[in-house]
Design an enzyme around this catalytic site. Structure first.
Site, PDB file in Angstrom:
ATOM      1  N   LYS A   1     -22.693  -6.753  13.057  1.00  0.00           N
ATOM      2  CA  LYS A   1     -20.847  -7.471  11.884  1.00  0.00           C
ATOM      3  C   LYS A   1     -21.153  -7.951  11.283  1.00  0.00           C
ATOM      4  CE  LYS A   1     -15.712  -7.630  13.256  1.00  0.00           C
ATOM      5  NZ  LYS A   1     -14.620  -7.719  14.401  1.00  0.00           N
TER       6      LYS A   1
ATOM      7  N   SER B   1     -11.456  -4.390  14.075  1.00  0.00           N
ATOM      8  CA  SER B   1     -12.416  -5.100  13.048  1.00  0.00           C
ATOM      9  C   SER B   1     -13.608  -4.412  13.311  1.00  0.00           C
ATOM     10  CB  SER B   1     -12.248  -6.421  12.857  1.00  0.00           C
ATOM     11  OG  SER B   1     -12.560  -6.934  13.706  1.00  0.00           O
TER      12      SER B   1
ATOM     13  N   SER C   1     -10.815  -4.680  18.970  1.00  0.00           N
ATOM     14  CA  SER C   1     -11.737  -5.037  17.435  1.00  0.00           C
ATOM     15  C   SER C   1     -12.991  -4.330  17.858  1.00  0.00           C
ATOM     16  CB  SER C   1     -12.207  -6.007  16.799  1.00  0.00           C
ATOM     17  OG  SER C   1     -11.352  -6.659  15.851  1.00  0.00           O
TER      18      SER C   1
END
Lengths: 431, 431
Positions: free
Chosen positions: B80, B149, B173
């Protein structure tokens, strides 16, 4: 100014007031700090990296209007070299990171800059905030260790090179050097401040810390780090009603001078009408020391990973710590983690009507020599429990060397702790 | 190989086994992943930055002996883009950090590399892991949000571009995008993993997460991140004795399809002889949702400090979050912090004989559109309490869209949770 040479000895708040009153300018204070650094840095060695006077003044003068109306008015701050700065190397006391230039400022650094503080430089840290000392010497006695790991921050502040510096504490890294050098050291409750851009060592133990020469400057900087609207606002000092006295032997080995210091501090409190209660438990704090050691070993081994690629560049104590952490049974780690997590609440439930705990900030005065930074056990229990602590100077041994005592508060009630500490600071000064 | 095109759909462990058995080579798997990315990335948009096939294979072949004997054998992992990588930009989904090149790998990245994983690229994150979406679309239905996210990590894994990717969770997320895209999502207990080099958003809430297509791959990567000696060792799957069923309405708004999914999952458990108990408390979890919101606002405003210098480059929702956090009364924040800190223990004391909690991983299927990433409330309570969670795919709505359910465990007993989850994954697959 009658005595411009003394400007470097002013605290942050004192200097801001003097500037407000037209007694001096920020440039006067800045120059006094640089004068002091030029005179003393060759002996003390507090700085890993620092701006030259010219660069600092350029930075100030090129933005003077901003600084003049800012809370900190362009006054200097030191930053422990474990905390990232975008315009200065951050080397963490290790040859592995020689010349390392971070991309971003840490949040705490950005907050200081936004409040008009200027980062004068990076203060010496032990290797990755663990045990291997840097070059710093104790300004109270150059033959002695300044303590670690926030060695440079404690020394720079105690030696009046800057009014305030940032540190960090995983075991005893703020409180011990503060005690040894004779500065005020504050460690926030765990999680109290953003650690973004501070290099983690052990996630369940790391806390941001501050070193200064007065409690009011700790409170000012704390307000800035919490982005409070009016950081210069100040609550009243508060006299405690009842204090729990923790003698050093309730934690571990203690020098006679420190036994005496705690007795002196306790007598002072009693003389002021503060009720005292003695902490009699022989087991609780040594257990917390052990829990702290377990947690630290396990977690450090899982944080210093990039560095594991170059083990030949790690000191032996750090290699040992990582090895022991990797070999540790996970069950032992979890046991310690759980015990530490409830330790603070348990402790404070037992002493519900106590306002603070008074305890040694170190086993005694700073030891002679520069090979080691002194024993950390006096801080481990409180750090394991994530409690806020503040170390106060003022007491000394027969030779006049600093003996620090610390006050311990309730988690996230740092404001109450600091209000008490400011009162106690005054009592110590007038004793 | 009979069907080399399917190699990209193998899990990490499956691929390692196939390589060990001589059914394929690591290069075959790597090529299959790149084939998939070339075919699908223009539609899915999972990657913020990625290596080309040539560069990847160069990296692999230049050190082939190391990779061949390593646990992960050179197989690809996605990271990420909120987690620092020294050889790739880390932009945090924000124009403020366009082209930002970190100095160091995050600890988790360094551990993956040391175990022979190769970072194929950085997966799309929303702006600073908050609400503003990136370019990613849901591979299960390109007209829908992938959730956020960790949008790119969930999509890349669900679309079989890589077997595993790292994410992070402050609110929802990891669990929400996993549920929406149909991947497995795991969030470790708070403090479980080193977050060094991961950009903090809210220190009392941030956790590292993993996205994969199987529980066994989560367990493998967890062992690597904990620097365990034998990461490939595997404990037995464990059938739970008793599970607490948390219907969505005990948290907040829930779609009928999710009500149905939880009922299906509960019936499946019951059919396997697992004792069920219903969570009947109407207040506890909504309160935890509110506590989470308070903590997050307060802390984000004190972490995203560097970025406050360029407010014009922050999205409106993020500006609003920071403003509300700055305006928040500290007493409210502390109240929430304290309530959340004891919430998990209180909850688990009430249900001492329960092995896990079953709850919705999201309010329903992924919403249509790409302007928002869906509602986070189904994750907020568990995240506030710092509990480990794992979201499992397998259930679908009438249109065949993924509906994730999550299992919640005890703090730092992630291993037990994953052993149960692996059993439940099997039960879901054979249902």
């Amino acid at each position: 100014m009658n005595n411009p040479k003394a400007l470097n000895t002013l605290g942050l708040r004192q200097a801001l007031l003097a500037i407000d009153n037209g007694e001096c300018t920020a440039v006067d204070v800045i120059n006094a700090c640089f004068d002091r650094i030029e005179a003393r840095e060759p002996q003390v060695g507090a700085w890993q990296y620092s701006l030259s006077r010219e660069v600092y003044l350029d930075q100030y003068l090129s933005n003077e209007a901003f600084y003049q109306q800012s809370p900190l008015k362009g006054l200097p701050v030191g930053i422990k070299d474990i905390i990232d700065t975008a315009d200065m190397p951050t080397e963490m006391g290790s040859p592995i990171h020689k010349g390392r230039m971070p991309v971003d400022d840490a949040s705490c650094v950005a907050l200081i800059r936004a409040a008009g503080g200027i980062v004068l430089g990076k203060t010496v840290t032990t290797e990755f905030a663990y045990f291997k000392p840097g070059k710093t010497r104790n300004p109270a006695d150059l033959e002695r260790t300044p303590g670690g790991s926030s060695s440079g921050s404690a020394a720079a502040v105690a030696d009046a090179m800057v009014p305030l510096a940032l540190g960090s504490q995983t075991a005893a890294s703020v409180i011990r050097p503060a005690a040894y050098c004779g500065s005020v050291g504050y460690v926030g409750s765990r999680g109290e401040f953003s650690l973004r851009g501070g290099q983690p060592l052990a996630q369940s133990l790391d806390s941001l810390g501050l070193l200064s020469r007065s409690v009011e400057d700790i409170e000012l900087m704390r307000a800035i780090l919490l982005r409070q609207n009016d950081p210069l606002a100040q609550a009243d000092a508060v006299k405690p009603r009842k204090v729990l006295i923790c003698q050093g032997d309730k934690v571990g080995e203690t020098d006679p001078a420190m036994v005496e210091a705690i007795n002196q501090a306790a007598a002072l409190l009693e003389g002021q009408g503060v009720e005292l209660v003695q902490f009699e438990d022989e087991e609780f704090l040594p257990q917390m020391v052990q829990h702290h050691i377990q947690i630290m070993g396990y977690e450090v081994a899982r944080n210093l990973v990039v560095e594991s690629r170059q083990p030949e560049l790690l000191s032996e104590p750090l290699q040992d710590l990582i090895s022991s952490g990797l070999a540790m049974e996970r069950g032992l780690y979890l046991e310690s983690l759980n015990a530490a997590a409830v330790g603070g609440d348990n402790l404070w439930q037992r002493f519900g009507d106590v306002d603070a705990i008074l305890a040694p900030a170190a086993p005694g005065v700073a030891p002679l020599g520069h090979e080691k930074t002194g024993a950390p056990h006096m801080s481990r229990p409180w750090q394991a429990m994530g409690l806020p602590v503040i170390s106060l100077p003022g007491l000394v041994d027969e030779a006049g060397l600093p003996l620090g005592v610390q006050l311990v508060g309730r988690a996230h009630d740092d404001d109450s702790l600091l209000a008490l500490a400011r009162w106690f600071e005054g009592a110590l000064a007038s004793a």
